[in-house]
Design a protein around this motif. Structure first.
Motif, mmCIF file in Angstrom:
data_model
loop_
_atom_site.group_PDB
_atom_site.id
_atom_site.type_symbol
_atom_site.label_atom_id
_atom_site.label_comp_id
_atom_site.label_asym_id
_atom_site.label_seq_id
_atom_site.Cartn_x
_atom_site.Cartn_y
_atom_site.Cartn_z
ATOM 1 N N VAL A 104 6.685 -10.442 14.239
ATOM 2 C CA VAL A 104 5.449 -9.663 14.083
ATOM 3 C C VAL A 104 5.747 -8.506 13.158
ATOM 4 O O VAL A 104 6.575 -7.648 13.470
ATOM 5 N N ARG A 105 5.091 -8.515 11.993
ATOM 6 C CA ARG A 105 5.305 -7.459 10.994
ATOM 7 C C ARG A 105 3.961 -6.925 10.526
ATOM 8 O O ARG A 105 3.016 -7.694 10.349
ATOM 9 N N ALA A 106 3.895 -5.616 10.320
ATOM 10 C CA ALA A 106 2.644 -4.995 9.900
ATOM 11 C C ALA A 106 2.924 -3.751 9.073
ATOM 12 O O ALA A 106 3.861 -3.007 9.350
ATOM 13 N N GLU A 107 2.094 -3.548 8.063
ATOM 14 C CA GLU A 107 2.092 -2.294 7.317
ATOM 15 C C GLU A 107 1.015 -1.425 7.955
ATOM 16 O O GLU A 107 -0.131 -1.871 8.102
ATOM 17 N N ASP A 115 -1.285 5.901 7.412
ATOM 18 C CA ASP A 115 -1.341 7.164 8.144
ATOM 19 C C ASP A 115 -2.661 7.332 8.888
ATOM 20 O O ASP A 115 -2.806 8.211 9.716
ATOM 21 N N ARG A 116 -3.645 6.479 8.611
ATOM 22 C CA ARG A 116 -4.937 6.507 9.310
ATOM 23 C C ARG A 116 -5.044 5.399 10.350
ATOM 24 O O ARG A 116 -6.117 5.153 10.883
ATOM 25 N N GLY A 117 -3.922 4.698 10.602
ATOM 26 C CA GLY A 117 -3.924 3.643 11.599
ATOM 27 C C GLY A 117 -4.485 2.319 11.117
ATOM 28 O O GLY A 117 -4.766 1.434 11.921
ATOM 29 N N GLU A 118 -4.661 2.166 9.809
ATOM 30 C CA GLU A 118 -5.131 0.897 9.253
ATOM 31 C C GLU A 118 -3.950 -0.079 9.224
ATOM 32 O O GLU A 118 -2.843 0.303 8.868
ATOM 33 N N VAL A 119 -4.211 -1.316 9.588
ATOM 34 C CA VAL A 119 -3.140 -2.300 9.727
ATOM 35 C C VAL A 119 -3.340 -3.464 8.773
ATOM 36 O O VAL A 119 -4.429 -3.997 8.650
ATOM 37 N N ARG A 120 -2.251 -3.829 8.104
ATOM 38 C CA ARG A 120 -2.216 -5.054 7.306
ATOM 39 C C ARG A 120 -1.086 -5.897 7.886
ATOM 40 O O ARG A 120 0.088 -5.533 7.789
ATOM 41 N N MET A 121 -1.450 -7.004 8.525
ATOM 42 C CA MET A 121 -0.454 -7.898 9.102
ATOM 43 C C MET A 121 0.253 -8.646 7.980
ATOM 44 O O MET A 121 -0.374 -9.021 6.982
ATOM 45 N N LEU A 122 1.564 -8.841 8.120
ATOM 46 C CA LEU A 122 2.387 -9.474 7.093
ATOM 47 C C LEU A 122 3.047 -10.726 7.655
ATOM 48 O O LEU A 122 3.639 -10.682 8.735
ATOM 49 N N ALA A 123 2.961 -11.812 6.919
ATOM 50 C CA ALA A 123 3.604 -13.054 7.351
ATOM 51 C C ALA A 123 5.116 -12.898 7.276
ATOM 52 O O ALA A 123 5.653 -12.325 6.335
ATOM 53 N N SER A 124 5.785 -13.420 8.288
ATOM 54 C CA SER A 124 7.251 -13.388 8.294
ATOM 55 C C SER A 124 7.833 -14.773 8.071
ATOM 56 O O SER A 124 9.039 -14.936 8.006
ATOM 57 N N GLY A 173 0.800 -1.222 0.000
ATOM 58 C CA GLY A 173 0.000 0.000 0.000
ATOM 59 C C GLY A 173 0.831 1.270 0.000
ATOM 60 O O GLY A 173 0.300 2.376 -0.022
ATOM 61 N N GLY A 174 2.161 1.118 0.075
ATOM 62 C CA GLY A 174 3.049 2.274 0.084
ATOM 63 C C GLY A 174 3.327 2.838 1.462
ATOM 64 O O GLY A 174 4.004 3.854 1.597
ATOM 65 N N TYR A 175 2.813 2.185 2.492
ATOM 66 C CA TYR A 175 3.007 2.652 3.863
ATOM 67 C C TYR A 175 4.163 1.898 4.517
ATOM 68 O O TYR A 175 4.515 0.798 4.094
ATOM 69 N N PRO A 176 4.740 2.457 5.577
ATOM 70 C CA PRO A 176 5.884 1.815 6.226
ATOM 71 C C PRO A 176 5.530 0.455 6.820
ATOM 72 O O PRO A 176 4.402 0.233 7.266
ATOM 73 N N ILE A 177 6.518 -0.423 6.821
ATOM 74 C CA ILE A 177 6.394 -1.702 7.500
ATOM 75 C C ILE A 177 7.047 -1.559 8.868
ATOM 76 O O ILE A 177 8.145 -1.019 9.000
ATOM 77 N N TYR A 178 6.337 -2.029 9.871
ATOM 78 C CA TYR A 178 6.801 -2.025 11.250
ATOM 79 C C TYR A 178 7.016 -3.477 11.679
ATOM 80 O O TYR A 178 6.303 -4.365 11.212
ATOM 81 N N GLU A 179 8.002 -3.722 12.553
ATOM 82 C CA GLU A 179 8.196 -5.064 13.065
ATOM 83 C C GLU A 179 8.696 -5.028 14.500
ATOM 84 O O GLU A 179 9.284 -4.033 14.934
ATOM 85 N N ASP A 180 8.456 -6.139 15.205
ATOM 86 C CA ASP A 180 8.936 -6.223 16.591
ATOM 87 C C ASP A 180 10.410 -6.568 16.577
ATOM 88 O O ASP A 180 11.003 -6.783 15.526
ATOM 89 N N GLU A 181 11.015 -6.628 17.753
ATOM 90 C CA GLU A 181 12.469 -6.831 17.838
ATOM 91 C C GLU A 181 12.906 -8.193 17.321
ATOM 92 O O GLU A 181 14.058 -8.362 16.931
ATOM 93 N N THR A 182 11.990 -9.171 17.278
ATOM 94 C CA THR A 182 12.349 -10.495 16.758
ATOM 95 C C THR A 182 12.190 -10.583 15.245
ATOM 96 O O THR A 182 12.706 -11.498 14.625
#
Length: 76
Positions: free
Chosen positions: A44-47, A50-59, A32-41
């Protein structure tokens, strides 16, 4: 656009309290062009838009992705 460095993802848990996972912004962007965030391990990854919508991503394979109940910036 400036995106937050950190979000907290709150998942429903069968325990007494819900699970909270802290994720940090990476240099990557999702479909979607939004940043990917992930936990320290890196598990857990998610895009997060800017409106707080979340798309969980398989790692990895065989991962069952849950949807967080709440996405929030941590309180200072």
């Amino acid at each position: 656009m400036d995106y937050p460095e950190i979000y907290e993802l709150v998942f429903q848990s069968s325990a007494v309290e819900d699970d909270t996972v802290t994720v940090r912004r990476t240099e990557r962007s999702g479909a979607g062009g939004y940043p990917i965030y992930e936990d320290e391990t890196g598990i857990v990854r998610a895009e997060i838009s800017d409106r707080g919508e979340v798309r969980m991503l398989a790692s990895g394979g065989h991962q069952v992705l849950g949807t967080p109940l709440v996405v929030r910036e941590p309180s200072a």
